[in-house]
Write a protein that holds these residues in place. Structure first.
Motif, short mmCIF file in Angstrom:
data_model
loop_
_atom_site.label_atom_id
_atom_site.label_comp_id
_atom_site.label_asym_id
_atom_site.label_seq_id
_atom_site.Cartn_x
_atom_site.Cartn_y
_atom_site.Cartn_z
N SER A 242 -2.76 -0.29 6.90
CA SER A 242 -2.93 -0.36 5.44
C SER A 242 -2.16 -1.54 4.84
CB SER A 242 -2.49 0.94 4.77
OG SER A 242 -3.30 2.00 5.18
N ALA B 134 0.84 -1.19 0.00
CA ALA B 134 0.00 0.00 0.00
C ALA B 134 0.88 1.25 0.00
CB ALA B 134 -0.89 0.00 1.24
N GLN C 237 -3.97 -4.63 5.69
CA GLN C 237 -5.17 -4.74 4.87
C GLN C 237 -4.85 -5.37 3.51
OE1 GLN C 237 -7.12 -0.95 4.17
NE2 GLN C 237 -8.99 -1.81 5.03
N TRP D 63 -1.35 4.09 10.79
CA TRP D 63 -2.17 4.05 9.57
C TRP D 63 -1.48 3.23 8.48
CZ3 TRP D 63 -6.99 5.80 8.27
CH2 TRP D 63 -7.30 5.77 6.92
N ASN D 64 -0.20 3.47 8.28
CA ASN D 64 0.55 2.73 7.26
C ASN D 64 0.61 1.24 7.61
OD1 ASN D 64 0.98 4.97 5.61
ND2 ASN D 64 2.85 5.51 6.69
#
Length: 175
Positions: free
Chosen positions: A76, A3, A79, A72-73
């Protein structure tokens, strides 16, 4: 495919929405309100606690903006990994998908142990684990493996430890 990191402006907008008390810090409760699984169910509070512990560099029990960017990274990237192994697109990882994922990460575990993992991390009772529980499962295995390797000085997969060392190894998961 990894991502792409989000822009600082984008992250600031998200951070401000999550920081509902405007403290410039995100608590476990605020993060729990913001993070949802693909089924729009809330994240497991234990996974939230684990992630806050991983990214709370200043040790205050909250996440500031810079720490939030790292978190957040991280989420991600997980995910992307989760979607890669959720082959049937069900929004959860079953035993076979978990076996494929962990084997690709380098773990060689017995079929019976995968049953143990599914029972431990399946909060829904469906025989599969959701995104947040997949993160928790992988982080717990990675942490325990790292701790085990500290004692496995011969690198043969066997250790001899005292009871207190064992408890320390297990409780080191709690930050």
């Amino acid at each position: 495919m990894a991502a792409q990191p989000a822009s600082r402006e984008f992250l600031w907008g998200i951070f401000q929405k999550v920081d509902t008390d405007r403290s410039q810090k995100i608590s476990a409760n605020e993060l729990g309100q913001a993070l949802k699984n693909g089924s729009f169910t809330p994240f497991n509070p234990e996974t939230i606690r684990l992630m806050i512990g991983m990214f709370d560099r200043d040790g205050d029990g909250t996440i500031n903006f810079d720490e939030f960017g790292s978190l957040w990274n991280y989420v991600s990237q997980w995910q992307t990994t989760f979607r890669q192994y959720d082959r049937d697109g069900s929004g959860s990882i079953d035993k076979q998908e978990l076996t494929t994922a962990l084997t690709s990460f380098g773990y060689r575990l017995s079929p019976n142990f995968y049953d143990v993992l599914i029972r431990k991390f399946d909060r829904t009772g469906r025989g599969s684990i959701t995104f947040d529980d997949f993160i928790q499962c992988c982080v717990v295995i990675q942490t325990l493996t790292g701790n085990f390797q500290r004692f496995d000085t011969n690198r043969n997969g066997w250790i001899q430890i005292t009871y207190e060392q064992f408890l320390t190894l297990v409780f080191s998961l709690r930050k």
